[in-house]
Write an enzyme that holds these catalytic residues in place. Structure first.
Site, PDB file in Angstrom:
ATOM      1  N   ARG A  52     -25.514 -89.375 105.324  1.00 17.87           N
ATOM      2  CA  ARG A  52     -24.057 -89.162 105.442  1.00 17.87           C
ATOM      3  C   ARG A  52     -23.805 -87.647 105.530  1.00 17.87           C
ATOM      4  NH1 ARG A  52     -23.706 -86.916 100.382  1.00 17.87           N
ATOM      5  NH2 ARG A  52     -24.892 -87.982  98.779  1.00 17.87           N
ATOM      6  N   GLY A  90     -26.360 -89.544  92.599  1.00 18.56           N
ATOM      7  CA  GLY A  90     -25.543 -88.830  91.621  1.00 18.56           C
ATOM      8  C   GLY A  90     -26.257 -88.587  90.304  1.00 18.56           C
ATOM      9  N   TYR A 106     -43.026 -85.298  87.421  1.00 17.19           N
ATOM     10  CA  TYR A 106     -41.885 -84.408  87.184  1.00 17.19           C
ATOM     11  C   TYR A 106     -42.322 -82.999  87.548  1.00 17.19           C
ATOM     12  CZ  TYR A 106     -37.842 -82.296  84.945  1.00 17.19           C
ATOM     13  OH  TYR A 106     -36.692 -81.597  84.711  1.00 17.19           O
TER      14      TYR A 106
HETATM   15  P1  ADP Z   1     -29.831 -88.445  93.237  1.00 17.08           P
HETATM   16  O1  ADP Z   1     -29.909 -89.323  94.453  1.00 17.08           O
HETATM   17  O2  ADP Z   1     -29.454 -89.185  91.988  1.00 17.08           O
HETATM   18  O3  ADP Z   1     -29.044 -87.205  93.464  1.00 17.08           O
HETATM   19  P2  ADP Z   1     -32.353 -87.057  93.778  1.00 17.08           P
HETATM   20  O4  ADP Z   1     -33.619 -87.790  94.036  1.00 17.08           O
HETATM   21  O5  ADP Z   1     -31.653 -86.449  94.945  1.00 17.08           O
HETATM   22  O6  ADP Z   1     -31.349 -88.008  92.955  1.00 17.08           O
HETATM   23  O7  ADP Z   1     -32.620 -85.910  92.722  1.00 17.08           O
HETATM   24  C1  ADP Z   1     -31.571 -85.133  92.196  1.00 17.08           C
HETATM   25  C2  ADP Z   1     -32.128 -83.958  91.426  1.00 17.08           C
HETATM   26  O8  ADP Z   1     -32.981 -84.405  90.358  1.00 17.08           O
HETATM   27  C3  ADP Z   1     -32.997 -83.008  92.223  1.00 17.08           C
HETATM   28  O9  ADP Z   1     -32.252 -82.072  92.944  1.00 17.08           O
HETATM   29  C4  ADP Z   1     -33.817 -82.366  91.121  1.00 17.08           C
HETATM   30  O10 ADP Z   1     -33.041 -81.409  90.423  1.00 17.08           O
HETATM   31  C5  ADP Z   1     -34.066 -83.521  90.204  1.00 17.08           C
HETATM   32  N1  ADP Z   1     -35.335 -84.219  90.539  1.00 17.08           N
HETATM   33  C6  ADP Z   1     -35.486 -85.302  91.318  1.00 17.08           C
HETATM   34  N2  ADP Z   1     -36.781 -85.665  91.421  1.00 17.08           N
HETATM   35  C7  ADP Z   1     -37.490 -84.791  90.686  1.00 17.08           C
HETATM   36  C8  ADP Z   1     -38.884 -84.618  90.365  1.00 17.08           C
HETATM   37  N3  ADP Z   1     -39.811 -85.468  90.800  1.00 17.08           N
HETATM   38  N4  ADP Z   1     -39.229 -83.580  89.571  1.00 17.08           N
HETATM   39  C9  ADP Z   1     -38.292 -82.718  89.083  1.00 17.08           C
HETATM   40  N5  ADP Z   1     -36.974 -82.829  89.328  1.00 17.08           N
HETATM   41  C10 ADP Z   1     -36.568 -83.850  90.115  1.00 17.08           C
END
Ligand code: ADP
Length: 449
Positions: free
Chosen positions: A292, A164, A202
Site C-alpha cells: 500500500r 503496527g 532478534y
Molecule cells: P509490523 O508489521 O508490526 O510493523 P515489522 O515486521 O514491520 O512489523 O517490524 C516492525 C519493527 O519491529 C521493525 O522496524 C523493527 O524495529 C522491529 N523488528 C522486526 N523484526 C525484527 C527482528 N527480527 N529483529 C529485531 N527487530 C525487529
C-alpha cells in the site's frame, strides 16, 4: 484515466489523495464517519457521503457501506489510503466483483504478501535474504523451543498476519519464549483473527531501512531509493528520512535490486514498500512488504520528485509508469516528523481534543501534510497523527537546521503533540550524527526518567 474516485480513508491521507485527484482532473467522493464531519478534505470533495457511526468497524471498515457509497456516487475506482481496508484482499475482491477498480495491488498479491510467512518464502525464492528463523509457522510450545534453541536467543515471536507492531514478543530464554509464544498468539488472534506465529532471530540494534517501489500492469517495476525509519517507539515509526545516513551506494543498489526482484516474483502492481533490517555489520534482511502507500511516502517524493499517489492512480487506470529506473535520481535529503496528538511526557498518552491555536510552519524546504486547522477537534476514535512535517534540503545537516527552525515555528495549542520530543531529539548527538537504531527512542526515554 478515471473520471471519479472514492477515497476510503480519512485525515491527512484522504486530503493528500484529494490533492492528487484535483491535479489529475479527477472528481473525488469523500466518505466520513459521524465523528468526522469536520474533516478538511470534505470541503474540497465533489461529493461527500456519511458511511456510519464513529467506530471504524462501522464506518471506514464497513465494506457494504463503502460499496453502497461508491455505487450511488458512481465512481470508477476506490483509493484506500493506508490502514483500514488498504491491505484487505477480501475488500479488493468485492470491489472487483462490483466492477470498481481498487487502487492498489491485486487481491491475490495482497493476500500472499500480507501473510508474512508466505512473503518470506517469496523473498527466499527470489534470492532476497530474510531474517533467519523458523521454516514457516510454529505450531506449539515444543516446536517454538526447538526453533529458538537452534537459532539462538534472543529471538522474536511474530504474528504472520501482524502489523503496527502487534503480536510481537522478544524472548531471551526458554521461560520468556514459552510466555511470549502464548502471549503473541493470543494478541494475534484478537487483533487479526489469526493466531499463526513464526520465530525470527532478534537482530541486535538494527536500523530499519525500506525501499519504495512502483509497478505498473505492464511488467515495469522501479525502486525509488530507501527510507531510514529507525526512529521508532514500540516498533512504530516516528521519524523517517532519505537517504539513509549510513548506506553505501553498493548496499543501496543491492537493496533496491532485491526489492525489485521480490516485487516481480510476487506479481506486484501499484506503490509498495519492501522493508529490511540492516544489522551492525551492514548486512540486510527482508522483514515484510507493505502492499500500500505508506505514511512516510512524502520523504521519497521530495528526494525523487515523483508524485507517488499520482503514479498509483495512473497505473491503476492501466497507464505505464511515467519514470524508468534511469530517470530516478535522489536529490538532497528529506526528513519527516510525525506530529501525533500524544503526550511524550506522559508515556505517549493520546491527547485528542480541540486545537485552539494552529500555526503551521512554512518557508524554504518545508512541506506540511495535515488535515488539522485551528478550531478542529481531533476525535478520540482513530490514529493520533495530526500532521506530517517534511523537510527537504540539499544536505542532511541543512535539513536538520531547517527541521529545528520549522518545529520552533510550529505552534499547536489545546492538545499535546510529539513536537517537544522532536525538538529534544534534534539536540541529541547520536541523531545529529545519524548513529541511531530502532531502540534509540526507548533508550532515550529510559535515560530521561
Ligand atoms: P509490523 O508489521 O508490526 O510493523 P515489522 O515486521 O514491520 O512489523 O517490524 C516492525 C519493527 O519491529 C521493525 O522496524 C523493527 O524495529 C522491529 N523488528 C522486526 N523484526 C525484527 C527482528 N527480527 N529483529 C529485531 N527487530 C525487529
Amino acid at each position: 484515466m478515471f473520471r471519479r474516485i472514492l477515497i476510503a480513508n480519512r485525515g491527512e491521507i484522504a486530503l493528500r489523495i484529494t490533492r492528487a485527484c484535483k491535479e489529475l482532473g479527477i472528481e473525488t467522493v469523500a466518505v466520513y464517519s459521524e465523528a468526522d464531519r469536520d474533516l478538511l478534505h470534505l470541503r474540497y470533495a465533489d461529493e461527500t457521503v456519511c458511511i456510519g457511526p464513529a467506530p471504524s468497524s462501522e464506518s471506514y471498515l464497513n465494506v457494504p457501506a463503502l460499496i453502497a457509497a461508491a455505487e450511488i456516487a458512481d465512481v470508477e475506482a476506490i483509493h484506500p489510503g493506508y490502514g483500514f481496508l488498504s491491505e484487505n484482499s477480501h475488500f479488493v475482491e468485492v470491489c472487483q466483483s462490483c466492477n470498481i477498480r481498487f487502487i492498489g495491488p491485486p487481491a491475490d498479491v495482497i493476500a500472499a504478501l500480507g501473510d508474512k510467512v508466505r512473503a518470506k518464502e517469496i523473498a527466499r525464492a527470489a534470492g532476497v535474504p530474510d531474517v533467519p528463523g523458523s521454516d514457516g509457522p510454529v505450531k506449539d510450545e515444543a516446536e517454538a523451543l526447538a526453533v529458538a534453541r537452534q537459532i539462538g536467543y534472543p529471538v522474536l515471536i511474530k504474528a504472520a498476519a501482524g502489523g503496527g507492531g502487534r503480536g510481537m514478543r522478544v524472548a531471551h530464554n526458554d521461560v520468556s519464549l514459552v510466555n511470549g509464544f502464548h502471549a503473541a498468539r493470543a494478541e494475534a488472534e484478537s487483533a487479526f483473527k489469526d493466531s499463526t506465529v513464526y520465530i525470527e532471530k532478534y537482530i541486535d540494534r538494527p536500523r530499519h531501512v525500506e525501499i519504495q517501489i512502483l509497478a505498473d500492469q505492464h511488467g515495469n517495476v522501479v525502486h525509488l531509493g530507501e527510507r531510514d525509519c529507525s526512529m521508532q517507539r514500540r516498533h512504530q515509526k516516528l521519524v523517517e528520512e532519505s537517504p539513509c545516513p549510513v548506506l553505501s551506494d553498493e548496499q543501496r543498489t543491492a537493496m533496491g535490486e532485491a526489492a525489485v526482484r521480490l516485487a516481480k516474483a510476487a506479481g506486484y502492481q501499484s506503490a509498495g514498500t519492501v522493508e529490511f533490517l540492516l544489522d551492525r555489520d551492514g548486512k540486510f534482511y527482508f522483514i515484510e512488504v507493505n502492499a500500500r502507500i505508506q505514511v512516510e511516502h512524502p520523504v521519497t517524493e521530495e528526494v525523487t520528485g515523483v508524485d507517488l499517489i499520482r503514479e498509483m492512480i495512473r497505473v491503476a487506470a492501466g497507464e505505464r509508469l511515467s519514470v524508468t529506473q534511469d530517470d530516478i535520481k535522489v536529490t538532497g535529503h528529506a526528513i519527516e516528523f510525525r506530529i501525533n496528538a500524544e503526550d511524550p511526557d506522559a508515556a505517549f498518552k493520546p491527547s485528542p481534543g480541540l486545537i485552539e491555536t494552529l500555526i503551521a510552519p512554512a518557508g524554504p524546504g518545508v512541506r506540511w501534510d495535515s488535515h488539522a486547522y485551528q478550531g478542529y477537534r481531533v476525535p478520540p476514535h482513530y490514529d493520533s497523527m495530526v500532521a506530517k512535517l517534511i523537510i527537504h534540503r540539499a544536505t542532511r545537516r541543512e535539513a536538520l537546521a531547517t527541521a529545528r527552525r520549522a518545529l520552533e515555528e510550529m505552534c499547536i495549542e489545546g492538545i499535546a503533540t510529539t513536537r517537544s520530543l522532536f525538538l529534544r531529539v534534534l539536540e541529541h548527538s547520536d541523531f545529529i550524527n545519524g548513529e541511531i537504531d530502532t531502540g534509540f527512542i526507548d533508550r532515550f526515554f529510559g535515560q530521561q526518567r
